[in-house]
Design a protein around this motif. Sequence first.
Motif, PDB file in Angstrom:
ATOM      1  N   TYR A  49       0.834  -1.194   0.000  1.00 11.54           N
ATOM      2  CA  TYR A  49       0.000   0.000   0.000  1.00 11.54           C
ATOM      3  C   TYR A  49       0.870   1.246   0.000  1.00 11.54           C
ATOM      4  O   TYR A  49       1.870   1.322   0.715  1.00 11.54           O
ATOM      5  N   LYS A  63     -10.225   6.109  -2.814  1.00  5.48           N
ATOM      6  CA  LYS A  63      -9.204   6.705  -1.962  1.00  5.48           C
ATOM      7  C   LYS A  63      -8.319   7.695  -2.702  1.00  5.48           C
ATOM      8  O   LYS A  63      -7.625   8.490  -2.087  1.00  5.48           O
ATOM      9  N   MET A  75      -7.747   4.120  -6.977  1.00  5.36           N
ATOM     10  CA  MET A  75      -7.668   3.203  -5.841  1.00  5.36           C
ATOM     11  C   MET A  75      -9.028   3.120  -5.162  1.00  5.36           C
ATOM     12  O   MET A  75      -9.583   4.145  -4.760  1.00  5.36           O
ATOM     13  N   ASP A  77     -11.021   1.362  -1.992  1.00  2.00           N
ATOM     14  CA  ASP A  77     -10.865   0.635  -0.744  1.00  2.00           C
ATOM     15  C   ASP A  77     -12.057  -0.304  -0.617  1.00  2.00           C
ATOM     16  O   ASP A  77     -13.187   0.137  -0.377  1.00  2.00           O
ATOM     17  N   TYR A  89      -4.585   1.110   8.091  1.00  2.00           N
ATOM     18  CA  TYR A  89      -3.570   0.828   7.088  1.00  2.00           C
ATOM     19  C   TYR A  89      -2.304   0.454   7.838  1.00  2.00           C
ATOM     20  O   TYR A  89      -1.820   1.212   8.671  1.00  2.00           O
ATOM     21  N   THR A  93      -1.480  -4.290   4.773  1.00  2.00           N
ATOM     22  CA  THR A  93      -2.406  -3.719   3.792  1.00  2.00           C
ATOM     23  C   THR A  93      -1.745  -3.744   2.421  1.00  2.00           C
ATOM     24  O   THR A  93      -0.597  -3.324   2.277  1.00  2.00           O
ATOM     25  N   VAL A  95      -2.405  -3.605  -2.115  1.00  2.00           N
ATOM     26  CA  VAL A  95      -3.223  -3.181  -3.242  1.00  2.00           C
ATOM     27  C   VAL A  95      -3.149  -4.277  -4.299  1.00  2.00           C
ATOM     28  O   VAL A  95      -2.054  -4.674  -4.709  1.00  2.00           O
ATOM     29  N   VAL A  97      -3.796  -4.883  -7.979  1.00  2.00           N
ATOM     30  CA  VAL A  97      -4.051  -4.165  -9.226  1.00  2.00           C
ATOM     31  C   VAL A  97      -4.809  -5.113 -10.145  1.00  2.00           C
ATOM     32  O   VAL A  97      -4.327  -6.200 -10.475  1.00  2.00           O
ATOM     33  N   GLY A 106      -6.921  -0.238  -8.677  1.00  2.00           N
ATOM     34  CA  GLY A 106      -6.259  -0.725  -7.475  1.00  2.00           C
ATOM     35  C   GLY A 106      -7.287  -1.007  -6.403  1.00  2.00           C
ATOM     36  O   GLY A 106      -8.099  -0.143  -6.087  1.00  2.00           O
ATOM     37  N   VAL A 108      -7.771  -1.895  -2.498  1.00  2.00           N
ATOM     38  CA  VAL A 108      -7.108  -1.946  -1.201  1.00  2.00           C
ATOM     39  C   VAL A 108      -7.786  -3.014  -0.353  1.00  2.00           C
ATOM     40  O   VAL A 108      -9.011  -3.005  -0.191  1.00  2.00           O
TER      41      VAL A 108
END
Length: 172
Positions: A49, A63, A75, A77, A89, A93, A95, A97, A106, A108
Amino acid sequence: MLPISSLRSRSSRHGAQAPAVPVSKFLTFRLGQEVYAIDILCVQEIRSYEAPTHLAHAPEFIKGVIHLRGVIVPMVDLRVKLRCAEASYNEFTVVIVLKVDGMLLGAVVDAVADVVALADDAIKPAPRFQGAVDTAFVRGMAQVEGQMLIVVDIAKLLSAEEMGLLQQTQDR
């Protein structure tokens, strides 16, 4: 961690093999205490992250954006989108893709667990609820080593309007 499922073909009593059941691979990840799975073919990469650049007037679940090898990637979440309990976070944490409808996105999540192979018939339909519970994005449920997986269709998780909004952030 969830291990990769081993699948064996079954033989009939005459020694001939039964037709193979289609098998797909899924990346599993955690949101709070729940384990979700997403088709591995949507996954481009998994990254640690990093704080995104925030966008004014964006919905709470967006985000912001990150710059990934020349591409602006929005991004989302998933904890916020799926109304999970707030998670902090931290070093776990990540991401994920994803490529969704030709666009990079992305996602999260709290942590990535493993890759599992599931036969199509191992994914059972999600229960349907009347009223406030939206399960349209749930492809189904699967049991792996005593743990329930929620198999998500990421393309159905975001509405057409939300996908359009994300596309606009990527086009900037």
